[in-house]
Design a protein around this motif. Structure first.
Motif, PDB file in Angstrom:
ATOM      1  N   GLU A  64       0.854  -1.181   0.000  1.00 19.29           N
ATOM      2  CA  GLU A  64       0.000   0.000   0.000  1.00 19.29           C
ATOM      3  C   GLU A  64       0.893   1.235   0.000  1.00 19.29           C
ATOM      4  N   VAL A  65       0.886   1.954  -1.129  1.00 17.75           N
ATOM      5  CA  VAL A  65       1.667   3.173  -1.296  1.00 17.75           C
ATOM      6  C   VAL A  65       0.686   4.235  -1.776  1.00 17.75           C
ATOM      7  N   THR A  66       0.519   5.309  -0.999  1.00 18.27           N
ATOM      8  CA  THR A  66      -0.502   6.305  -1.322  1.00 18.27           C
ATOM      9  C   THR A  66       0.059   7.726  -1.285  1.00 18.27           C
ATOM     10  N   GLY A  67      -0.691   8.633  -1.895  1.00 15.39           N
ATOM     11  CA  GLY A  67      -0.308  10.036  -1.880  1.00 15.39           C
ATOM     12  C   GLY A  67      -1.468  10.909  -2.307  1.00 15.39           C
ATOM     13  N   SER A  68      -1.207  12.200  -2.361  1.00 13.41           N
ATOM     14  CA  SER A  68      -2.231  13.145  -2.805  1.00 13.41           C
ATOM     15  C   SER A  68      -1.563  14.392  -3.353  1.00 13.41           C
ATOM     16  N   THR A  69      -2.330  15.147  -4.121  1.00 15.43           N
ATOM     17  CA  THR A  69      -1.823  16.427  -4.615  1.00 15.43           C
ATOM     18  C   THR A  69      -1.787  17.409  -3.447  1.00 15.43           C
ATOM     19  N   PRO A  70      -0.852  18.357  -3.470  1.00 20.63           N
ATOM     20  CA  PRO A  70      -0.749  19.292  -2.350  1.00 20.63           C
ATOM     21  C   PRO A  70      -1.815  20.387  -2.360  1.00 20.63           C
ATOM     22  N   LYS A  71      -2.574  20.465  -3.436  1.00 19.53           N
ATOM     23  CA  LYS A  71      -3.585  21.527  -3.513  1.00 19.53           C
ATOM     24  C   LYS A  71      -4.817  21.012  -4.255  1.00 19.53           C
ATOM     25  N   LYS A 104      -8.957   9.005  -6.751  1.00 18.05           N
ATOM     26  CA  LYS A 104     -10.266   9.601  -6.490  1.00 18.05           C
ATOM     27  C   LYS A 104     -10.076  11.085  -6.200  1.00 18.05           C
ATOM     28  N   ILE A 105     -11.142  11.845  -6.361  1.00 19.06           N
ATOM     29  CA  ILE A 105     -11.130  13.262  -6.039  1.00 19.06           C
ATOM     30  C   ILE A 105     -11.812  13.422  -4.686  1.00 19.06           C
ATOM     31  N   GLY A 106     -11.114  14.008  -3.735  1.00 19.60           N
ATOM     32  CA  GLY A 106     -11.640  14.199  -2.390  1.00 19.60           C
ATOM     33  C   GLY A 106     -11.568  12.922  -1.580  1.00 19.60           C
ATOM     34  N   LYS A 107     -11.410  13.064  -0.275  1.00 19.79           N
ATOM     35  CA  LYS A 107     -11.310  11.885   0.597  1.00 19.79           C
ATOM     36  C   LYS A 107     -12.557  11.017   0.541  1.00 19.79           C
ATOM     37  N   LYS A 108     -13.711  11.632   0.284  1.00 22.62           N
ATOM     38  CA  LYS A 108     -14.959  10.869   0.242  1.00 22.62           C
ATOM     39  C   LYS A 108     -15.362  10.501  -1.178  1.00 22.62           C
ATOM     40  N   GLY A 109     -14.476  10.738  -2.157  1.00 21.90           N
ATOM     41  CA  GLY A 109     -14.781  10.432  -3.550  1.00 21.90           C
ATOM     42  C   GLY A 109     -14.810   8.935  -3.822  1.00 21.90           C
ATOM     43  N   LEU A 149     -10.838  19.149  -3.096  1.00 20.18           N
ATOM     44  CA  LEU A 149     -10.729  18.772  -4.505  1.00 20.18           C
ATOM     45  C   LEU A 149      -9.318  18.288  -4.818  1.00 20.18           C
ATOM     46  N   LYS A 150      -8.649  17.726  -3.811  1.00 21.62           N
ATOM     47  CA  LYS A 150      -7.344  17.118  -4.033  1.00 21.62           C
ATOM     48  C   LYS A 150      -7.552  15.762  -4.685  1.00 21.62           C
ATOM     49  N   LEU A 151      -6.532  15.305  -5.412  1.00 19.73           N
ATOM     50  CA  LEU A 151      -6.560  13.979  -6.008  1.00 19.73           C
ATOM     51  C   LEU A 151      -5.794  13.048  -5.080  1.00 19.73           C
ATOM     52  N   TYR A 152      -6.451  11.983  -4.635  1.00 21.40           N
ATOM     53  CA  TYR A 152      -5.856  10.960  -3.775  1.00 21.40           C
ATOM     54  C   TYR A 152      -5.627   9.720  -4.627  1.00 21.40           C
ATOM     55  N   PHE A 153      -4.461   9.106  -4.503  1.00 22.77           N
ATOM     56  CA  PHE A 153      -4.119   7.979  -5.364  1.00 22.77           C
ATOM     57  C   PHE A 153      -3.315   6.954  -4.592  1.00 22.77           C
ATOM     58  N   LEU A 173       3.372  10.286 -10.548  1.00 22.47           N
ATOM     59  CA  LEU A 173       3.162  11.465 -11.377  1.00 22.47           C
ATOM     60  C   LEU A 173       1.665  11.698 -11.529  1.00 22.47           C
ATOM     61  N   VAL A 174       1.238  12.910 -11.219  1.00 18.11           N
ATOM     62  CA  VAL A 174      -0.138  13.342 -11.416  1.00 18.11           C
ATOM     63  C   VAL A 174      -0.054  14.568 -12.308  1.00 18.11           C
ATOM     64  N   GLU A 175      -0.695  14.482 -13.490  1.00 21.50           N
ATOM     65  CA  GLU A 175      -0.607  15.623 -14.400  1.00 21.50           C
ATOM     66  C   GLU A 175      -1.907  15.814 -15.167  1.00 21.50           C
TER      67      GLU A 175
END
Length: 185
Positions: A64-71, A104-109, A149-153, A173-175
């Protein structure tokens, strides 16, 4: 486990995310949350600077390796998610287990995902997974709130109950990208 660390999991360090343009985020291993990442029996995190850094999976049962966009991201925009990796010559345990790249977009997405098998012939050197892009649209939340509206992946393999190792992660990479082409019937 390293002495002095009470948590066996590596928690993301925000200074390991590089903005490459307005809507392109390169997240290096120390900018990711890695389950069991602080336990050197399971993972090795390099001490190199961002461009040369990597996280090498020695052996885990639970990947399990996870991350999110900073904004927050712009509503209506499309983004693609990938991990830049290699399989080391001593890689093991990838046969008969699938890896999922999810976003997903948002923690509840709701998650979108791509399933892949790393045991199939991979190119020499570094490559991106998933091979066929995982794209996700930033939609306005149903509750009308635009607070998250952060992207969680993430990259996951938690279902096979098999030990696996030899995966080296260089970055996620998130682009921003174009919308997927619609398939004609």
């Amino acid at each position: 486990m390293e002495i002095g660390r009470s948590n066996p999991h590596h928690r993301a360090e925000s200074n390991n995310i590089k903005m490459e343009g307005k809507n392109k985020f390169k997240i290096y291993p120390r900018g990711l949350d890695i389950t069991w990442g602080n336990d050197n029996r399971y993972w090795m995190l390099s001490d190199m600077e961002a461009e040369d850094s990597f996280a090498e999976l020695k052996q885990v049962n639970w990947l399990e390796v996870t991350g999110s966009t900073p904004k927050n991201l712009k509503i209506g925009a499309w983004f693609k998610v990938s991990f830049n990796v290699t399989l080391r010559p001593n890689a093991f345990g990838w046969d008969e287990c699938n890896v999922y790249i999810m976003a997903k977009i948002g923690k509840k997405g709701h998650y979108s995902f791509k399933k892949l098998n790393l045991n199939v012939k991979q190119p020499e050197g570094r490559f991106n997974i998933p091979h066929n892009e995982l794209k996700i649209k930033v939609a306005k939340p149903k509750n009308g709130s635009e607070e998250d509206l952060k992207l969680y992946f993430g990259m996951y393999e938690v279902w096979s109950n098999r030990w696996k190792g030899g995966l080296r992660i260089y970055h996620a990479l998130v682009e921003e990208c174009e919308a997927p082409k619609e398939k004609k019937l």
